[in-house]
Enzyme design. Structure first.
Site, short mmCIF file in Angstrom:
data_model
loop_
_atom_site.label_atom_id
_atom_site.label_comp_id
_atom_site.label_asym_id
_atom_site.label_seq_id
_atom_site.Cartn_x
_atom_site.Cartn_y
_atom_site.Cartn_z
N LYS A 160 90.84 -13.12 13.54
CA LYS A 160 90.13 -14.07 14.42
C LYS A 160 88.75 -13.50 14.74
O LYS A 160 87.74 -14.21 14.74
CB LYS A 160 90.91 -14.25 15.72
CG LYS A 160 90.10 -14.87 16.86
CD LYS A 160 90.90 -15.06 18.14
CE LYS A 160 90.85 -13.88 19.03
NZ LYS A 160 89.64 -13.75 19.84
N ASN A 161 88.69 -12.17 15.00
CA ASN A 161 87.44 -11.58 15.49
C ASN A 161 86.48 -11.17 14.38
O ASN A 161 85.46 -10.54 14.65
CB ASN A 161 87.76 -10.38 16.41
CG ASN A 161 88.49 -10.84 17.65
OD1 ASN A 161 88.49 -12.04 17.95
ND2 ASN A 161 89.13 -9.94 18.34
N ARG A 202 94.81 -20.04 20.16
CA ARG A 202 93.43 -19.61 19.92
C ARG A 202 93.40 -18.47 18.92
O ARG A 202 92.44 -18.31 18.18
CB ARG A 202 92.77 -19.14 21.22
CG ARG A 202 92.37 -20.25 22.17
CD ARG A 202 91.55 -19.67 23.31
NE ARG A 202 90.43 -18.90 22.78
CZ ARG A 202 89.86 -17.88 23.43
NH1 ARG A 202 90.31 -17.53 24.61
NH2 ARG A 202 88.85 -17.23 22.90
N CYS A 260 88.71 -15.48 27.43
CA CYS A 260 89.94 -15.26 28.21
C CYS A 260 89.59 -14.81 29.64
O CYS A 260 88.51 -14.35 29.92
CB CYS A 260 90.74 -14.13 27.57
SG CYS A 260 91.49 -14.60 26.06
N ARG A 294 83.08 -11.05 31.44
CA ARG A 294 82.53 -11.30 30.09
C ARG A 294 81.01 -11.56 30.14
O ARG A 294 80.54 -12.61 29.72
CB ARG A 294 83.26 -12.44 29.39
CG ARG A 294 84.78 -12.37 29.41
CD ARG A 294 85.38 -11.15 28.74
NE ARG A 294 85.18 -11.05 27.33
CZ ARG A 294 85.99 -11.59 26.41
NH1 ARG A 294 87.02 -12.29 26.80
NH2 ARG A 294 85.75 -11.45 25.13
N ASP A 310 92.87 -4.66 22.79
CA ASP A 310 93.68 -5.84 22.44
C ASP A 310 95.12 -5.48 22.13
O ASP A 310 96.00 -6.34 22.08
CB ASP A 310 93.09 -6.55 21.22
CG ASP A 310 91.65 -6.93 21.43
OD1 ASP A 310 90.88 -6.94 20.46
OD2 ASP A 310 91.29 -7.15 22.60
#
Ligand code: EPZ
Length: 455
Positions: free
Chosen positions: A40-41, A435, A137, A142, A327
């Protein structure tokens, strides 16, 4: 209205996620094979990188997750033609890139943070960029100060308004000497995506060097960029006049692999994760072994299983690569509730990434979160002053509970806790898990989980 999400995030939640829940009956070990696709990243950033190319690009092994759909929608708002190839393959035609309005961008940005990475490519192509209020999230505030400071150093003008941020660079962008206060993944990607077409050379100090960053550099090199990764987190980028498109297979998703490995421990299961590779997982594999997990590295993936016996407590500190990724800690903490003894997880990257443990305590876990982390000691990498530490005492018997998913990795952790708990759990707001975890329901089914999904 989900109290854990901002107004923008609640408004942007895809329809149906609010009542999107799953009823899990715990106690069954997860056994079987699942395949992990592109990260995803990385995939979401590679899609933005296509904007820099004068010719079409192809990205392979793209995961079917909502974060990818968000970026796909944003690219189309800017006039990029995105089409599907074979399974997991996307094609990008960037011959007609045009400006977009805040309202259109906002409608697509959702809870993603990726829009901030459109700045450099759009400034190069259009001389301006508009970025809406960002999501992501609920694991910290952030901020994007590192991003905006870097863009100003490249020569962009940054104007903030109630709609979002409007950036302009009428005279184009030039190389810069940028030293990040912290090896931020996003800010490093921001610099890479901007510097490759800036006039002159850019020196980036204190850069992030995660495998996903290296994969993005490989993509940019394929496009014609000149990027050298020096010792001590320094990256030099020599700006070029133009870039072509790329064809690239995305790096596998390390976070998803670590999540399923933790699930195997928590449920006393045995899971073969197709597509997992050892090199990018070594730090995780060391901790997994110390906790008492077994793994076997094979050609096409890694087998993770609970070999029996008591799980052992560990003390870990999350860090930038090659340290233990932030993570990875949330799913692992669920396994540590089953370890015989006291474990400590010191979260040093985000300031609010242990909130998910409250739901685990409701299920019977014994986790104490210390909001100001552990006593400081001289650090190699400058830290932000937010740090948290979770002290986990095990083993504790987990029982079912009703849980609302707070964030992506925390949500996965609640899922695997419910799979190991005694009795039934109802987990709602599953859309957040979509997601970052492709086809999670199919995977749970393939691994023999006992659940009813009311999506
Ligand atoms: C990326 O987030 C990942 N997300 C995160 O994964 C991952 O946890 C994180 O990198 C660290 O590895 C994506 O790639 C989409 P950072 P990013 O910039 O880039 C502070 C997941 O679960 N900071 O490295 O946003 C920031 O607040 C997600 O897949 C500033 O202060 O992370 C944080 O404390 C969660 N100012 C720290 O740096 C800035 O301008 C690390 O953030 C930018 C960041």
């Amino acid at each position: 209205m989900n109290p854990l999400l901002t107004a923008a995030q609640n408004a942007a939640e895809p329809l149906g996620t609010k009542s999107d829940s799953i009823v899990i009956t715990g106690g069954k070990p997860l056994k079987g094979t699942i395949a992990v696709r592109g990260a995803k990243n990385l995939a979401t950033k590679a899609m933005v990188a296509a904007l820099l190319g004068d010719t079409p690009s192809t990205l392979k092994d793209v995961p079917d997750i909502s974060d990818v759909q968000v970026v796909r929608g944003l690219l189309s708002v800017y006039g990029v033609k995105v089409t599907d190839g074979a399974r997991g393959e996307l094609h990008f035609d960037t011959s007609k890139v045009e400006s977009a309005h805040f309202a259109d961008i906002d409608a697509h940005a959702g809870a993603s943070r990726i829009p901030i990475l459109f700045c450099g490519p759009l400034l190069h192509r259009l001389g301006e960029a508009r970025i809406p209020d960002l999501g992501g999230c609920r694991i910290g505030d952030r901020p994007i100060d590192f991003h905006l400071d870097a863009l100003r150093q490249f020569g962009a003008t940054v104007d903030k308004s109630y709609e979002g941020i409007h950036l302009t660079a009428p005279d184009g962008l030039h190389g810069a000497e940028i030293a990040l206060p912290y090896p931020s993944v996003g800010a490093t990607e921001q610099v890479l995506l901007t510097a490759v077409l800036a006039k002159g050379t850019t020196e980036l100090k204190n850069a992030a060097i995660e495998p996903e960053i290296m994969d993005l550099i490989a993509i940019l090199q394929k496009m014609g960029a000149i990027i050298s990764v020096e010792p001590n987190r320094v990256i030099l980028i020599e700006g070029v006049d133009r870039l072509d498109g790329y064809t690239h297979r995305a790096l596998f998703d390390r976070n998803e692999v670590a999540s399923w490995a933790s699930a195997a421990l928590v449920t006393h299961g045995d899971i073969f994760v197709e597509g997992a590779k050892q090199a990018e997982m070594m730090t995780f594999l060391n901790v997994f072994r110390k906790v008492g997990g077994a793994f076997d590295i094979q050609e096409n993936g890694i087998r993770f299983w609970h070999p029996g016996g008591n799980l052992k407590p560990v003390t870990i500190e999350t860090d930038v690569h090659p340290g233990f990724m932030t993570d990875w800690q949330q799913p692992l903490i669920v396994a540590l509730t089953q370890a015989h003894g006291v474990s400590i997880v010191h979260e040093t990257v985000y300031e609010n990434r242990l909130g998910f443990t409250e739901a685990l305590n409701e299920m019977g876990a014994q986790i104490v979160v210390h909001p100001s982390g552990l006593p400081d000691h001289p650090r190699r990498v400058a830290r932000r002053d937010f740090e948290q530490a979770a002290v986990i005492t095990g083993p504790t018997k987990l029982h079912g509970a009703n849980i609302r998913v707070p964030d992506l990795r925390g949500g996965f952790s609640h899922l695997i806790a419910a799979l190991s708990a005694e009795g039934q759990s109802v987990i709602s707001n599953m859309g957040i898990i979509d997601r970052g975890y492709e086809h999670i329901i199919d995977k749970l089914d393939a691994l023999g989980a006992d659940f009813v999904y009311e999506g």
